[in-house]
Design an enzyme around this catalytic site. Structure first.
Site, PDB file in Angstrom:
ATOM      1  N   CYS A  21       0.798  -1.235   0.000  1.00  0.00           N
ATOM      2  CA  CYS A  21       0.000   0.000   0.000  1.00  0.00           C
ATOM      3  C   CYS A  21       0.827   1.281   0.000  1.00  0.00           C
ATOM      4  O   CYS A  21       0.286   2.360  -0.231  1.00  0.00           O
ATOM      5  CB  CYS A  21      -0.931   0.015   1.201  1.00  0.00           C
ATOM      6  SG  CYS A  21      -1.990  -1.437   1.307  1.00  0.00           S
ATOM      7  N   HIS A  25      -9.077   3.251  -2.400  1.00  0.00           N
ATOM      8  CA  HIS A  25      -7.666   2.977  -2.126  1.00  0.00           C
ATOM      9  C   HIS A  25      -7.115   2.068  -3.224  1.00  0.00           C
ATOM     10  O   HIS A  25      -6.965   0.867  -3.033  1.00  0.00           O
ATOM     11  CB  HIS A  25      -7.553   2.326  -0.740  1.00  0.00           C
ATOM     12  CG  HIS A  25      -6.209   1.773  -0.402  1.00  0.00           C
ATOM     13  ND1 HIS A  25      -5.017   2.316  -0.852  1.00  0.00           N
ATOM     14  CD2 HIS A  25      -5.857   0.703   0.377  1.00  0.00           C
ATOM     15  CE1 HIS A  25      -4.011   1.609  -0.374  1.00  0.00           C
ATOM     16  NE2 HIS A  25      -4.493   0.623   0.374  1.00  0.00           N
ATOM     17  N   CYS A  30      -0.667   2.444   6.485  1.00  0.00           N
ATOM     18  CA  CYS A  30      -0.257   1.111   6.909  1.00  0.00           C
ATOM     19  C   CYS A  30       0.086   0.327   5.657  1.00  0.00           C
ATOM     20  O   CYS A  30      -0.337   0.672   4.553  1.00  0.00           O
ATOM     21  CB  CYS A  30      -1.359   0.427   7.707  1.00  0.00           C
ATOM     22  SG  CYS A  30      -2.899   0.180   6.785  1.00  0.00           S
ATOM     23  N   GLY A  46       0.586  -3.657   3.963  1.00  0.00           N
ATOM     24  CA  GLY A  46       0.338  -5.081   4.090  1.00  0.00           C
ATOM     25  C   GLY A  46       1.564  -5.858   4.531  1.00  0.00           C
ATOM     26  O   GLY A  46       2.685  -5.503   4.184  1.00  0.00           O
TER      27      GLY A  46
END
Length: 406
Positions: free
Chosen positions: A119, A362, A392, A394
């Protein structure tokens, strides 16, 4: 003070409140500053349903590249390297992204690479370009991000682990689905569904208000694409110029009626998690001295970034761990930041001035670069100076970067 704020304060104390530099020093101008002269994104559209459902990721990328060239007025020959963050494409997208750059008008002398840090891929691409400029490897570059979740998202997004990886408990946790991870984090941190639904409703409401007020217009590059009507099968040419996942009338009460998605007694559902979506974004970077020489209008500068690891099952706390490190590197305290633009992967995390990924999506590799256009535009609009982007990541990581508006 909320429990999340208390934890951020504790981590900030651990890392200190910054050196003696402070905000005043951060806003000073230097010829060697790594500056942004253009930051644009496409609209973000609903995966499988929205305006970009039939558009390939590389086509989205080519469109945003063309927009950056046109808006900045940069001669494409000066762009020496392009880094593109993306998570899902087979082969990492390296071949089609190079092709997209050529289609957009960059000469064969412009190099292109793809990268994947989940991400944070879009932010990592920008940081890679910034570091290449800082080291003298290149003078001008573009950090970008793109994802077509319509065409590439599904069960195959995570490959099967070998026996070696499965045999290690923390290693095996790296492939636990994001929704399950978020459920674990919500339970670990005592975050109720009621609180998450209230947060998600607020994100939708802020995004609706921002869209109605035209606050996203400056950062969005309209894109003309082919689109097939799912009802009639008719192919049309449409211009996509607004995020189409933003929903009006969302309240905590209406969200409270949605069935949990990952556990019967869970708190995560389709209304308080980030949407599956499609989009692209790109950021043009160079030294301040280069921008002045080329007549480029400076809109902000990159200061520093951090990337950290956390427990895979608690990946959502990544920003909580990464932001204090970035602030320490920048030499500022948390209260000296005017705007935090933190990716809303799930409603157990953060807050943004104009809503976030829960409200408008997202697209995995795009988000880190999309945030820069959103942040710098909002800093300018509100006449503020210092911002932080974070997300955050993954498998249990967090990334953050500090920016200063011009």
């Amino acid at each position: 003070m909320s429990s999340a704020q208390q934890r951020l304060s504790q981590v900030s104390s651990h890392f200190g409140s910054g050196s003696q530099k402070g905000a005043a020093a951060l806003t000073q101008k230097n010829p060697d500053d790594i500056v942004v002269t253009c930051a644009l994104r496409t609209a973000l559209t609903k995966g499988g349903k929205g305006g970009f459902k039939d558009t390939a990721a590389a086509d989205l990328l080519a469109g945003v590249f063309k927009a950056v060239i046109n808006k900045s007025g940069i001669d494409p020959k000066y762009v020496e390297d392009v880094a593109v963050g993306s998570v899902l494409p087979p082969g990492g997208g390296a071949t089609e992204f190079r092709a997209a750059a050529l289609v957009a008008g960059f000469p064969e002398t412009t190099a292109v690479k793809s990268l994947n840090r989940q991400c944070s891929s879009g932010l990592q691409a920008i940081v890679d370009i910034a570091n290449a400029i800082k080291s003298g490897m290149i003078e001008v570059g573009i950090g970008a991000g793109v994802e077509s979740m319509s065409s590439q998202y599904g069960p195959g997004a995570v490959t099967e682990f070998s026996e070696l990886l499965e045999s290690h408990p923390e290693s095996a946790n790296c492939k636990v689905p994001m929704g399950v991870l978020s459920e674990n984090m919500a339970k670990d941190r005592g975050i109720s569904r009621t609180a998450q639904d209230a947060f998600a409703a607020s994100s939708y409401q802020k995004a609706v208000k921002a869209q109605e007020g035209g606050l996203f217009n400056e950062e969005i590059a309209p894109l003309e694409v082919k689109w097939t009507d799912p009802k009639t099968g008719e192919e049309k040419t449409i211009t996509v110029k607004a995020d189409d996942g933003i929903r009006e009338g969302m309240t905590a009460e209406s969200l409270g009626k949605i069935r949990p998605a990952f556990a019967k007694d869970g708190s995560i559902h389709a209304g308080n998690a980030s949407q599956i979506s499609d989009g692209a974004a790109a950021v043009l970077l160079m030294k301040r001295s280069t921008a002045e020489r080329l007549g480029q209008k400076i809109i902000g500068k990159y200061v520093t970034a951090s990337v950290v690891g956390v427990k895979p099952l608690l990946m959502g706390i990544g920003p909580w761990a990464a932001i204090p490190v970035a602030l320490e590197k920048a030499g500022i305290a948390k209260d000296e930041v005017d705007i935090y633009e933190i990716n809303e992967a799930f409603a157990s995390q953060c807050i943004n001035p104009k809503g976030g990924a829960i409200a408008f999506g997202h697209p995995l590799g795009c988000t880190g670069s999309r945030q820069v256009s959103t942040l710098l535009t909002e800093l300018k609009r509100t006449d503020k100076k210092i911002g932080v982007t974070s997300m955050c990541v993954g498998t249990g990581m967090g990334m953050a970067a500090v920016w200063v508006a011009e």
